[in-house]
Design a protein around this motif. Structure first.
Motif, mmCIF file in Angstrom:
data_model
loop_
_atom_site.group_PDB
_atom_site.id
_atom_site.type_symbol
_atom_site.label_atom_id
_atom_site.label_comp_id
_atom_site.label_asym_id
_atom_site.label_seq_id
_atom_site.Cartn_x
_atom_site.Cartn_y
_atom_site.Cartn_z
ATOM 1 N N PHE A 19 100.308 -126.414 -35.773
ATOM 2 C CA PHE A 19 99.484 -126.091 -36.798
ATOM 3 C C PHE A 19 99.939 -126.908 -38.181
ATOM 4 O O PHE A 19 99.192 -127.234 -38.964
ATOM 5 C CB PHE A 19 99.569 -124.511 -36.975
ATOM 6 C CG PHE A 19 98.791 -124.320 -38.271
ATOM 7 C CD1 PHE A 19 97.339 -123.910 -38.089
ATOM 8 C CD2 PHE A 19 99.356 -123.712 -39.359
ATOM 9 C CE1 PHE A 19 96.449 -123.430 -39.223
ATOM 10 C CE2 PHE A 19 98.785 -123.367 -40.560
ATOM 11 C CZ PHE A 19 97.218 -123.319 -40.383
ATOM 12 N N LYS A 23 97.083 -129.031 -40.270
ATOM 13 C CA LYS A 23 96.663 -128.242 -41.386
ATOM 14 C C LYS A 23 97.210 -128.536 -42.699
ATOM 15 O O LYS A 23 96.572 -127.906 -43.756
ATOM 16 C CB LYS A 23 96.559 -126.846 -41.009
ATOM 17 C CG LYS A 23 95.570 -126.358 -40.013
ATOM 18 C CD LYS A 23 94.110 -126.823 -40.113
ATOM 19 C CE LYS A 23 93.234 -126.435 -38.904
ATOM 20 N NZ LYS A 23 91.929 -127.005 -38.787
ATOM 21 N N ILE A 127 98.257 -117.238 -39.444
ATOM 22 C CA ILE A 127 97.882 -118.524 -39.522
ATOM 23 C C ILE A 127 96.422 -118.773 -39.881
ATOM 24 O O ILE A 127 96.021 -119.985 -40.662
ATOM 25 C CB ILE A 127 98.272 -119.348 -38.052
ATOM 26 C CG1 ILE A 127 99.747 -119.453 -38.051
ATOM 27 C CG2 ILE A 127 97.479 -120.681 -37.836
ATOM 28 C CD1 ILE A 127 100.147 -119.845 -36.674
ATOM 29 N N LEU A 128 95.768 -117.919 -39.028
ATOM 30 C CA LEU A 128 93.899 -118.035 -39.505
ATOM 31 C C LEU A 128 93.770 -117.948 -40.959
ATOM 32 O O LEU A 128 92.796 -118.601 -41.290
ATOM 33 C CB LEU A 128 93.539 -117.000 -38.608
ATOM 34 C CG LEU A 128 91.819 -117.178 -38.381
ATOM 35 C CD1 LEU A 128 91.487 -118.402 -37.964
ATOM 36 C CD2 LEU A 128 91.239 -115.868 -37.540
ATOM 37 N N GLU A 131 94.710 -121.080 -42.644
ATOM 38 C CA GLU A 131 93.487 -122.086 -42.405
ATOM 39 C C GLU A 131 92.531 -121.738 -43.330
ATOM 40 O O GLU A 131 92.036 -122.608 -43.951
ATOM 41 C CB GLU A 131 93.319 -122.005 -41.094
ATOM 42 C CG GLU A 131 92.355 -122.934 -40.466
ATOM 43 C CD GLU A 131 91.963 -122.947 -39.196
ATOM 44 O OE1 GLU A 131 91.003 -123.570 -38.800
ATOM 45 O OE2 GLU A 131 92.678 -122.283 -38.418
ATOM 46 N N HIS A 132 92.029 -120.776 -43.302
ATOM 47 C CA HIS A 132 90.516 -120.264 -44.238
ATOM 48 C C HIS A 132 91.161 -120.643 -45.600
ATOM 49 O O HIS A 132 90.147 -120.896 -46.395
ATOM 50 C CB HIS A 132 90.572 -118.877 -43.816
ATOM 51 C CG HIS A 132 89.661 -118.591 -42.693
ATOM 52 N ND1 HIS A 132 89.460 -117.556 -42.247
ATOM 53 C CD2 HIS A 132 89.382 -119.593 -41.682
ATOM 54 C CE1 HIS A 132 88.879 -117.622 -40.739
ATOM 55 N NE2 HIS A 132 88.999 -118.708 -40.712
ATOM 56 N N SER A 134 93.200 -122.401 -46.851
ATOM 57 C CA SER A 134 93.311 -123.932 -47.178
ATOM 58 C C SER A 134 92.096 -124.733 -47.238
ATOM 59 O O SER A 134 91.495 -125.563 -47.904
ATOM 60 C CB SER A 134 94.122 -124.632 -46.171
ATOM 61 O OG SER A 134 94.250 -126.219 -46.044
ATOM 62 N N ASN A 167 88.789 -130.246 -40.242
ATOM 63 C CA ASN A 167 88.088 -128.870 -40.614
ATOM 64 C C ASN A 167 86.671 -129.288 -40.296
ATOM 65 O O ASN A 167 85.798 -130.073 -40.252
ATOM 66 C CB ASN A 167 88.176 -128.956 -41.968
ATOM 67 C CG ASN A 167 89.609 -128.738 -42.623
ATOM 68 O OD1 ASN A 167 90.092 -127.513 -42.198
ATOM 69 N ND2 ASN A 167 90.088 -129.578 -43.467
#
Length: 419
Positions: A19, A23, A127-128, A131-132, A134, A167
Motif C-alpha cells: 500500500f 499510495k 489504510i482505507l 487512502e481516502h 490522500s 486513483n
C-alpha cells in the motif's frame, strides 16, 4: 532483534508495504498508523497500552513490542500488566531487584488468530481512511483543472478512469460528449468538475461537456490567454456540436479572435478534434448588449434589435434570407446565442409597410383554425397572420408549445389566405 513471525503476520506487513508503494504514504505516517494499530489491539488484550513500546520498521516488515513492568516483592503483584514479581523478573535477568523496570519483549503471535485478525481489520480500516484522505487532499483544490486518465472500465452510466497513481476517477454519462467512444487502456482528458466527499468516501467527478473544459483547452493552445493579454469572457456549448466563445483583448495591438483561431485555424484544430469535431465560433466581447447579440447570431446579418433589459428579452429583425442563418440547423445557432448573451432571443422576418397594411388578425380565422391554437399563438405576442408567417417555425413550436403538425396546418391556412 525482529519479533518471531507466523504465516499471518508477514502477510499483514507486506500488505501495508505494498500500500505504501502504490499510495505514496510517507514513512512517518506509515509508522504512526502501524504503531497505533498495534496499540489498539494491545489495549484490548491488556486493558492499557501505556506501558508498552512498539517499534516498527515498515521498510523491512519488522516490528518489536516490549512491555515495561516494575519489579515488586513476591506475592505483592496487584496489576499483572504493570508489575512483575521478583522471582519472575529474575528468570529474565538474575540481577533484577525490587523497584527496577523490566522491559520484556512480547511475542504478538502468541495472542492467537483473533488478535491477528483484529490487527488486520484495524490496519485495513486505517489504510482505507488514509487512502481516502490522500485522494481527497490531492484533488480538492484542483477543481476546474484538466486531468488525464486511463480508461479502466466502461459502463452504461459512467466510465471509470485511473490516474498515474491508480486513483479512481469517474466520468458520468451526462458529462460525456455524445459522440465519445472509449476503449479500455486508452488515455483521455477531462476537467475536474467536482470532488464529492460524502462519509469520507471521496469521488472525483470529471466532465468533457463543461464550458470549463473548453476554456482550459484554449488556455493551453493560446499563449496570449495564458499571459493575460486576452480574456475569455463567456462560453456557450452544445457538446460535440457547436460552441460560441466571447473573448476580449487588453492590448489594442492584439486581435483576440484572430489570436484564438490562429493562422488558418491552426490553434483551434486540435481543440476541435479533442471535442469530437465540435465547431467553434469565436467573437469579440462587448458590453453593448445590442452589438453583443448581433455578433452572437453570426453568421446572420441583423437588421434591427429591440431590447427588454428588465426581462432579458430581445426581438431581432432580419431579412428573410438571414432568418435561417440566425436560427441555425435544429435551432442550434439561436440557442447558443441566447446562452452566450443571457437573453431570450426571438427572431422575426422584416416586412414592408405595404405587406403590413394587408395583414389580418388571427381571430378572423376562427372558422378554419381551432380557437385554442389561436389563443396559444396570441399568448406569445403574435396577433396577426403576417406576424405568424414572419416568425420562425421552430419558435412557434417551442414558444407556443404546439405540435409540428398543428403549426404546419396553421401556416398552410395563413399562406393560402395571401396566395
Amino acid at each position: 532483534m525482529a519479533a518471531k513471525r507466523t504465516d499471518n503476520t508477514p502477510n499483514m506487513i507486506e500488505t501495508f508495504k505494498e500500500f505504501k508503494e502504490t499510495k505514496n504514504i510517507d514513512r512517518t505516517t506509515l509508522v504512526s498508523v502501524l504503531e497505533e494499530s498495534f496499540r489498539n489491539v494491545i489495549a484490548k488484550i491488556f486493558g492499557s497500552d501505556e506501558n508498552f513500546d512498539v517499534i516498527v520498521n515498515p521498510d523491512k516488515g519488522d516490528f518489536e513490542i516490549y512491555r515495561n513492568r516494575v519489579v515488586v516483592p513476591d506475592g505483592e503483584v496487584k496489576d499483572e500488566n504493570k508489575e512483575i514479581a521478583l522471582k519472575e523478573a529474575q528468570k529474565i535477568e538474575e540481577d533484577y531487584e525490587v523497584g527496577e523496570d523490566v522491559a520484556e519483549r512480547v511475542d504478538f503471535t502468541k495472542f492467537g488468530r483473533r488478535a491477528i485478525l483484529n490487527l488486520r481489520q484495524t490496519l485495513a480500516s486505517k489504510i482505507l481512511e488514509l487512502e481516502h484522505d490522500s485522494l481527497y487532499n490531492k484533488y480538492k483544490d484542483r477543481v476546474g483543472q484538466i486531468v488525464s486518465g486511463e480508461v479502466y472500465q466502461v459502463w452504461k452510466r459512467e466510465v471509470l478512469l485511473v490516474d498515474e497513481e491508480n486513483n479512481e476517477l469517474i466520468l458520468p454519462k451526462a458529462e460525456q460528449i455524445p459522440s465519445d467512444q472509449y476503449r479500455k487502456g486508452e488515455t483521455i482528458r477531462a476537467v475536474i468538475l467536482r470532488v464529492d466527499n460524502e462519509n469520507n468516501n471521496p469521488k472525483i467527478i470529471l466532465s468533457r461537456t463543461s464550458p470549463q473544459f473548453l476554456e482550459r483547452l484554449l488556455e493551453a493552445e493560446v499563449p496570449e490567454i495564458n499571459d493575460g493579454l486576452i480574456s475569455i469572457k463567456r462560453i456557450a456549448r452544445m457538446p460535440g456540436e457547436r460552441a460560441k466563445i466571447a473573448v476580449e483583448s487588453y492590448d489594442e495591438r492584439i486581435d483576440p479572435v484572430g489570436a484564438c483561431v490562429g493562422v488558418r485555424g491552426s490553434r483551434v484544430h486540435g481543440i476541435v478534434r479533442e471535442l469530437c469535431n465540435e465547431n467553434i465560433d469565436v467573437i469579440n466581447y462587448t458590453t453593448n448588449v445590442k452589438l453583443f447579440i448581433q455578433r452572437a447570431l453570426s453568421p446572420a446579418t441583423v437588421s434591427s434589435i429591440n431590447i427588454d433589459e428588465e426581462n432579458l428579452k430581445a426581438e431581432v429583425y432580419l431579412q428573410p434570407d438571414q432568418v435561417s442563418l440566425a436560427i441555425g440547423r435544429g435551432g442550434l445557432n439561436i440557442k447558443l446565442a441566447s446562452m452566450l448573451t443571457g437573453y431570450t432571443i426571438d427572431v422575426f422576418r422584416e416586412i414592408n409597410e405595404a405587406e403590413a397594411e394587408e395583414d389580418i388578425y388571427l381571430d378572423e380565422f376562427a372558422d378554419e383554425i381551432d380557437q385554442w391554437v389561436i389563443d396559444a399563438i396570441k399568448s406569445i405576442g403574435l396577433d396577426t397572420a403576417k406576424q405568424v408567417l414572419n416568425a420562425p417555425r421552430e419558435m412557434l413550436i417551442e414558444k407556443a408549445d404546439l405540435e409540428e403538425e398543428t403549426v404546419d396546418g396553421l401556416l398552410n391556412v395563413l399562406k393560402a389566405e395571401f396566395e
